[in-house]
Write an enzyme that holds these catalytic residues in place. Structure first.
Site, PDB file in Angstrom:
ATOM      1  N   TYR A 139      -9.463   1.898 -18.482  1.00 56.17           N
ATOM      2  CA  TYR A 139      -8.379   2.886 -18.523  1.00 56.17           C
ATOM      3  C   TYR A 139      -7.131   2.338 -17.869  1.00 56.17           C
ATOM      4  O   TYR A 139      -7.161   1.295 -17.219  1.00 56.17           O
ATOM      5  CB  TYR A 139      -8.822   4.193 -17.853  1.00 56.17           C
ATOM      6  CG  TYR A 139      -8.849   4.135 -16.345  1.00 56.17           C
ATOM      7  CD1 TYR A 139      -9.828   3.422 -15.665  1.00 56.17           C
ATOM      8  CD2 TYR A 139      -7.874   4.774 -15.586  1.00 56.17           C
ATOM      9  CE1 TYR A 139      -9.842   3.360 -14.282  1.00 56.17           C
ATOM     10  CE2 TYR A 139      -7.881   4.723 -14.195  1.00 56.17           C
ATOM     11  CZ  TYR A 139      -8.868   4.010 -13.550  1.00 56.17           C
ATOM     12  OH  TYR A 139      -8.867   3.943 -12.188  1.00 56.17           O
TER      13      TYR A 139
ATOM     14  N   LYS B 263     -10.304  -2.678 -14.592  1.00 54.65           N
ATOM     15  CA  LYS B 263      -9.998  -1.259 -14.363  1.00 54.65           C
ATOM     16  C   LYS B 263     -10.931  -0.434 -15.243  1.00 54.65           C
ATOM     17  O   LYS B 263     -10.540   0.059 -16.304  1.00 54.65           O
ATOM     18  CB  LYS B 263      -8.512  -0.978 -14.656  1.00 54.65           C
ATOM     19  CG  LYS B 263      -8.007   0.313 -14.011  1.00 54.65           C
ATOM     20  CD  LYS B 263      -6.503   0.351 -13.998  1.00 54.65           C
ATOM     21  CE  LYS B 263      -5.935   1.725 -13.696  1.00 54.65           C
ATOM     22  NZ  LYS B 263      -6.170   2.213 -12.347  1.00 54.65           N
TER      23      LYS B 263
ATOM     24  N   GLU C  11      -9.394  -2.537  -0.091  1.00 53.69           N
ATOM     25  CA  GLU C  11      -8.283  -1.720  -0.610  1.00 53.69           C
ATOM     26  C   GLU C  11      -8.660  -0.259  -0.455  1.00 53.69           C
ATOM     27  O   GLU C  11      -9.619   0.066   0.242  1.00 53.69           O
ATOM     28  CB  GLU C  11      -7.989  -2.083  -2.075  1.00 53.69           C
ATOM     29  CG  GLU C  11      -9.178  -1.875  -3.006  1.00 53.69           C
ATOM     30  CD  GLU C  11      -8.890  -2.158  -4.476  1.00 53.69           C
ATOM     31  OE1 GLU C  11      -7.721  -2.145  -4.890  1.00 53.69           O
ATOM     32  OE2 GLU C  11      -9.870  -2.374  -5.213  1.00 53.69           O
TER      33      GLU C  11
HETATM   34  C1  LIG Z   1      -9.076   0.614  -6.884  1.00 58.03           C
HETATM   35  C2  LIG Z   1      -7.612   0.638  -7.148  1.00 58.03           C
HETATM   36  N1  LIG Z   1      -6.817  -0.227  -6.483  1.00 58.03           N
HETATM   37  C3  LIG Z   1      -5.484  -0.223  -6.676  1.00 58.03           C
HETATM   38  C4  LIG Z   1      -4.884   0.658  -7.555  1.00 58.03           C
HETATM   39  C5  LIG Z   1      -3.391   0.626  -7.728  1.00 58.03           C
HETATM   40  O1  LIG Z   1      -3.081   0.021  -8.951  1.00 58.03           O
HETATM   41  P1  LIG Z   1      -1.686   0.314  -9.676  1.00 58.03           P
HETATM   42  O2  LIG Z   1      -0.611  -0.067  -8.726  1.00 58.03           O
HETATM   43  O3  LIG Z   1      -1.722  -0.548 -10.881  1.00 58.03           O
HETATM   44  O4  LIG Z   1      -1.674   1.773  -9.996  1.00 58.03           O
HETATM   45  C6  LIG Z   1      -5.673   1.562  -8.272  1.00 58.03           C
HETATM   46  C7  LIG Z   1      -5.065   2.481  -9.225  1.00 58.03           C
HETATM   47  O5  LIG Z   1      -5.703   3.254  -9.863  1.00 58.03           O
HETATM   48  C8  LIG Z   1      -7.077   1.546  -8.069  1.00 58.03           C
HETATM   49  O6  LIG Z   1      -7.882   2.376  -8.740  1.00 58.03           O
END
Ligand SMILES: Cc1ncc(COP(=O)(O)O)c(C=O)c1O
Length: 297
Positions: free
Chosen positions: A33, A153, A185
């Site tokens: 996604y 993702k 994270e």
């Molecule tokens: C596990 C994880 N880390 C980091 C992010 C941040 O990613 P982005 O800046 O592309 O939204 C997301 C966003 O959904 C995430 O699910």
């Protein structure tokens, strides 16, 4: 806006947007996604999001989904179907999902090629209050129980869901995930701490998602003349930092000012480096939107 969705070549009301109970996303979380931020009809970094979606599909060997140009056409039509108000004060989120498709339940990939299930729809973007941005959010340390392919993702989000819920149960906004004694994270965000003016964040690889906003944070740091290092830190180092913040598509940079009930930094307030980076990031996004560098028009 109208609540219109795209499902496998058709535009229809979100309430009628459905897939089979034998969709492999439903039974195996076998899909990927994206979430993209829109100001009016203009997307922030649409192309990197689409590229990540296609790369995530490729990692899972999900073939046959839309390519870059096809996605852009779908999104343009979807924006029109939704009558998105084209001014920057209207913020939307585009959700896109591609699953392996529909097949009789079997762990193995279907023998015969099947069409992937492709879904997209818009929602109003979540609103983060000024107070939240000025006070900063609270983090809660949680074990990182995810797999070793966090760069994909995928919709296999249960460990992230459990961690975020545990953080919420502890009165916090986001989980700060810890694997083998180091901070990776957040459950849905990248995380950063600042020590003596230098920003530290976990390196890319199997244990984090390479956020599109994370890339923007690096660009903002360069613009602002702030040093940023891809070096992992321990929870103790994170707790002892001068400042901390998190980033994602939906919230940009958000200061993090408490960790497990204790203030981060001396003041427990958003710090100067965080503010500087947030301003630099906003400036990059604003200039791209004004220049309409990436557009779904
Ligand atoms: C596990 C994880 N880390 C980091 C992010 C941040 O990613 P982005 O800046 O592309 O939204 C997301 C966003 O959904 C995430 O699910």
């Amino acid at each position: 806006m109208r609540n219109m969705a795209y499902v496998n070549g058709r535009f229809l009301p979100l309430a009628d947007a459905k897939t089979s109970v034998e969709d492999r996303a439903y039974q195996f979380a076998d899909g990927v996604y994206e979430v993209v931020k829109f100001y009016g009809r203009n997307a922030v970094r649409l192309e990197p999001h689409l590229v990540r979606l296609m790369e995530s599909s490729a990692h899972l060997r999900i073939a046959g989904g839309p390519g870059l140009d096809e996605w852009k056409t779908i999104i343009e039509q979807l924006a029109t179907e939704n009558e998105l108000v084209d001014d920057e004060t209207n913020e939307y989120i585009l959700y896109q999902q591609v699953s392996r498709g529909v097949a009789p339940r079997n762990h193995l990939f279907p023998k015969d090629a099947i069409e992937p299930s492709v879904v997209a729809y818009f929602r109003k973007a979540p609103v983060y209050s000024r107070e939240q941005r000025e006070t900063g959010i609270a983090l809660s340390l949680q074990p990182d129980e995810r797999w070793n392919r966090c760069y994909i993702k995928s919709v296999c989000l249960l460990p992230a869901v459990m961690a975020k819920q545990a953080a919420a149960d502890a009165g916090c906004f986001e989980a700060l995930l810890v694997r083998n004694g180091i901070v990776t994270e957040g459950s849905a965000t990248n995380t950063y701490c600042v020590r003596e003016g230098i920003v530290y964040t976990h390196p890319t690889g199997p244990h984090i998602l390479t956020g599109v906003t994370r890339t923007l944070v690096f660009e903002a740091a360069e613009k602002a003349g702030v040093e940023i290092r891809e070096e992992a830190v321990t929870p103790d180092q994170f707790a002892a930092a001068d400042e901390a913040f998190i980033s994602s598509t939906t919230m940009g940079i958000m200061p993090a000012t408490r960790l497990d009930g204790k203030p981060v930094g001396k003041s427990g307030k958003p710090g100067p480096v965080t503010r500087q980076l947030a301003q630099a990031l906003d400036a990059i996004v604003a200039s791209e939107l004004r220049g309409h560098e990436v557009t779904a028009k």
